[in-house]
Write a protein that holds these residues in place. Structure first.
Motif, mmCIF file in Angstrom:
data_model
loop_
_atom_site.group_PDB
_atom_site.id
_atom_site.type_symbol
_atom_site.label_atom_id
_atom_site.label_comp_id
_atom_site.label_asym_id
_atom_site.label_seq_id
_atom_site.Cartn_x
_atom_site.Cartn_y
_atom_site.Cartn_z
ATOM 1 N N PRO A 90 -0.613 -4.769 80.400
ATOM 2 C CA PRO A 90 0.565 -4.291 79.677
ATOM 3 C C PRO A 90 0.204 -3.930 78.238
ATOM 4 C CG PRO A 90 1.006 -6.398 80.757
ATOM 5 C CD PRO A 90 -0.460 -6.149 80.866
ATOM 6 N N ASP A 91 0.851 -2.913 77.705
ATOM 7 C CA ASP A 91 0.627 -2.532 76.312
ATOM 8 C C ASP A 91 0.878 -3.722 75.403
ATOM 9 O OD1 ASP A 91 0.047 0.083 77.023
ATOM 10 O OD2 ASP A 91 2.099 0.798 76.666
ATOM 11 N N GLY A 92 -0.072 -3.981 74.505
ATOM 12 C CA GLY A 92 0.077 -5.043 73.523
ATOM 13 C C GLY A 92 -0.292 -6.431 74.012
ATOM 14 N N ALA A 93 -0.635 -6.575 75.293
ATOM 15 C CA ALA A 93 -0.989 -7.895 75.829
ATOM 16 C C ALA A 93 -2.466 -8.180 75.587
ATOM 17 C CB ALA A 93 -0.683 -7.949 77.323
ATOM 18 N N ASP A 94 -2.766 -9.420 75.264
ATOM 19 C CA ASP A 94 -4.139 -9.868 75.048
ATOM 20 C C ASP A 94 -4.649 -10.461 76.361
ATOM 21 O OD1 ASP A 94 -6.546 -10.951 74.262
ATOM 22 O OD2 ASP A 94 -5.717 -12.154 72.622
ATOM 23 N N VAL A 95 -5.201 -9.610 77.221
ATOM 24 C CA VAL A 95 -5.650 -10.011 78.554
ATOM 25 C C VAL A 95 -7.136 -9.728 78.685
ATOM 26 C CG1 VAL A 95 -5.419 -9.621 81.047
ATOM 27 C CG2 VAL A 95 -3.397 -9.531 79.571
ATOM 28 N N THR A 96 -7.861 -10.725 79.180
ATOM 29 C CA THR A 96 -9.285 -10.583 79.472
ATOM 30 C C THR A 96 -9.487 -10.909 80.940
ATOM 31 O OG1 THR A 96 -9.876 -11.271 77.234
ATOM 32 C CG2 THR A 96 -11.609 -11.411 78.910
ATOM 33 N N PHE A 97 -10.181 -10.032 81.652
ATOM 34 C CA PHE A 97 -10.479 -10.273 83.060
ATOM 35 C C PHE A 97 -11.843 -10.941 83.178
ATOM 36 C CE2 PHE A 97 -7.579 -6.588 83.140
ATOM 37 C CZ PHE A 97 -6.540 -7.189 83.825
ATOM 38 N N LEU A 98 -11.894 -11.975 84.012
ATOM 39 C CA LEU A 98 -13.127 -12.724 84.231
ATOM 40 C C LEU A 98 -13.529 -12.627 85.688
ATOM 41 C CD1 LEU A 98 -12.202 -15.960 82.239
ATOM 42 C CD2 LEU A 98 -13.671 -14.099 81.472
ATOM 43 N N ARG A 99 -14.801 -12.437 85.895
ATOM 44 C CA ARG A 99 -15.366 -12.449 87.251
ATOM 45 C C ARG A 99 -16.346 -13.603 87.319
ATOM 46 N NH1 ARG A 99 -13.783 -7.297 86.548
ATOM 47 N NH2 ARG A 99 -13.369 -5.983 88.354
ATOM 48 N N GLY A 100 -16.477 -14.168 88.493
ATOM 49 C CA GLY A 100 -17.429 -15.265 88.626
ATOM 50 C C GLY A 100 -16.727 -16.604 88.682
ATOM 51 N N ASN A 101 -17.520 -17.646 88.444
ATOM 52 C CA ASN A 101 -16.955 -18.982 88.627
ATOM 53 C C ASN A 101 -16.429 -19.568 87.320
ATOM 54 O OD1 ASN A 101 -19.023 -20.630 87.312
ATOM 55 N ND2 ASN A 101 -20.348 -20.029 89.018
ATOM 56 N N VAL A 102 -15.560 -20.541 87.488
ATOM 57 C CA VAL A 102 -14.891 -21.190 86.367
ATOM 58 C C VAL A 102 -15.891 -21.858 85.442
ATOM 59 C CG1 VAL A 102 -13.403 -23.160 85.817
ATOM 60 C CG2 VAL A 102 -12.657 -21.465 87.496
ATOM 61 N N ALA A 103 -16.881 -22.538 85.994
ATOM 62 C CA ALA A 103 -17.852 -23.264 85.160
ATOM 63 C C ALA A 103 -18.532 -22.325 84.163
ATOM 64 C CB ALA A 103 -18.884 -23.962 86.030
ATOM 65 N N ASP A 104 -18.874 -21.128 84.603
ATOM 66 C CA ASP A 104 -19.522 -20.164 83.701
ATOM 67 C C ASP A 104 -18.580 -19.659 82.614
ATOM 68 O OD1 ASP A 104 -21.855 -20.424 85.149
ATOM 69 O OD2 ASP A 104 -21.541 -18.586 86.316
ATOM 70 N N ALA A 105 -17.284 -19.636 82.892
ATOM 71 C CA ALA A 105 -16.299 -19.120 81.941
ATOM 72 C C ALA A 105 -15.824 -20.172 80.941
ATOM 73 C CB ALA A 105 -15.098 -18.563 82.695
ATOM 74 N N LEU A 106 -16.114 -21.442 81.188
ATOM 75 C CA LEU A 106 -15.594 -22.504 80.319
ATOM 76 C C LEU A 106 -15.926 -22.319 78.840
ATOM 77 C CD1 LEU A 106 -16.021 -25.660 82.572
ATOM 78 C CD2 LEU A 106 -13.876 -24.624 81.787
ATOM 79 N N PRO A 107 -17.164 -21.972 78.467
ATOM 80 C CA PRO A 107 -17.431 -21.786 77.028
ATOM 81 C C PRO A 107 -16.547 -20.711 76.394
ATOM 82 C CG PRO A 107 -19.494 -21.970 78.236
ATOM 83 C CD PRO A 107 -18.389 -21.863 79.265
ATOM 84 N N GLN A 108 -16.324 -19.602 77.091
ATOM 85 C CA GLN A 108 -15.482 -18.533 76.564
ATOM 86 C C GLN A 108 -14.029 -18.995 76.439
ATOM 87 O OE1 GLN A 108 -15.628 -14.915 78.893
ATOM 88 N NE2 GLN A 108 -14.333 -13.789 77.465
ATOM 89 N N LEU A 109 -13.540 -19.718 77.433
ATOM 90 C CA LEU A 109 -12.161 -20.208 77.402
ATOM 91 C C LEU A 109 -11.972 -21.210 76.269
ATOM 92 C CD1 LEU A 109 -11.572 -20.736 81.231
ATOM 93 C CD2 LEU A 109 -10.719 -18.858 79.807
ATOM 94 N N ARG A 110 -12.920 -22.133 76.140
ATOM 95 C CA ARG A 110 -12.819 -23.150 75.083
ATOM 96 C C ARG A 110 -12.911 -22.522 73.698
ATOM 97 N NH1 ARG A 110 -12.346 -28.072 77.136
ATOM 98 N NH2 ARG A 110 -13.386 -28.677 79.053
ATOM 99 N N ALA A 111 -13.765 -21.515 73.533
ATOM 100 C CA ALA A 111 -13.884 -20.839 72.238
ATOM 101 C C ALA A 111 -12.569 -20.144 71.882
ATOM 102 C CB ALA A 111 -15.031 -19.833 72.257
ATOM 103 N N ALA A 112 -11.936 -19.514 72.857
ATOM 104 C CA ALA A 112 -10.667 -18.822 72.602
ATOM 105 C C ALA A 112 -9.546 -19.806 72.281
ATOM 106 C CB ALA A 112 -10.284 -17.956 73.803
ATOM 107 N N ALA A 113 -9.576 -20.976 72.898
ATOM 108 C CA ALA A 113 -8.521 -21.976 72.683
ATOM 109 C C ALA A 113 -8.713 -22.747 71.385
ATOM 110 C CB ALA A 113 -8.474 -22.946 73.861
ATOM 111 N N GLY A 114 -9.955 -22.842 70.902
ATOM 112 C CA GLY A 114 -10.201 -23.639 69.702
ATOM 113 C C GLY A 114 -9.834 -25.087 69.958
#
Length: 187
Positions: A90-114
């Motif tokens: 959607p216009d103006g939405a902050d959306v990031t698509f992730l492929r792969g497994n959750v364990a690999d995405a954890l550093p990116q998710l934690r960095a975004a959440a602070g």
């Protein structure tokens, strides 16, 4: 570092969506369309969704044609969607698509959440992947007075009682609200 929480609504018999991936059953319950403020995660800095949940949200409120509705639920929080497909944003939405497994995405998710929490909005299989990665800290469930014959299960994983500790249980309107702390699996 914030917590990773799976906070959702379910039927008494454990379905988070019906056979058509609809939440109409939830919205029919008094309080189902506008949950009580005390049941929404207040410290969530990041939302995580599976592609089925994401597509349902877009379709249910016709968000692609009315992008202002995105902020009604998501606000300005970054939203991460696990998918193997190309999906619209959607216009103006902050959306990031992730492929792969959750364990690999954890550093990116934690960095975004602070220092804030990561809210796993849905679905149940995605929450199960966080359980598999030993990363889920809490399961909060609002149990609706509804029974369905099938659909998407709450959390399609076996998690024994030695990993779940009851934090709270109370009535919130027509819902029974239960919160469990999740401990990582033993090595």
């Amino acid at each position: 570092m914030g917590r990773i929480i799976f906070d959702t609504a379910t039927t008494i018999n454990g379905w988070i969506a019906d056979e058509q991936n609809s939440l109409a059953w939830l919205f029919a319950v008094d309080g189902g369309t506008t949950p009580d403020d005390e049941v929404l995660p207040t410290n969530a800095g990041v939302l995580v969704e599976g592609s089925t949940t994401y597509e349902w949200v877009l379709a249910e409120s016709d968000i692609l044609n009315h992008p202002e509705k995105w902020h009604d639920f998501h606000g300005d929080r970054p939203t991460f969607v696990f998918t193997n497909r190309d999906l619209p944003v959607p216009d103006g939405a902050d959306v990031t698509f992730l492929r792969g497994n959750v364990a690999d995405a954890l550093p990116q998710l934690r960095a975004a959440a602070g220092e804030k929490d990561i809210w796993v909005v849905g679905g149940g299989d995605l929450a199960g992947q966080f359980v598999d990665a030993g990363a889920l800290d809490e399961i909060a469930v609002s149990i609706a007075p509804v029974l369905l014959t099938g659909g998407a299960p709450l959390l399609p994983r076996r998690v024994e009682s030695d990993r779940l500790r009851l934090v709270s249980a109370k009535a919130v309107g027509q819902f029974a609200r239960v919160v469990y702390a999740v401990t990582p699996p033993s090595a």
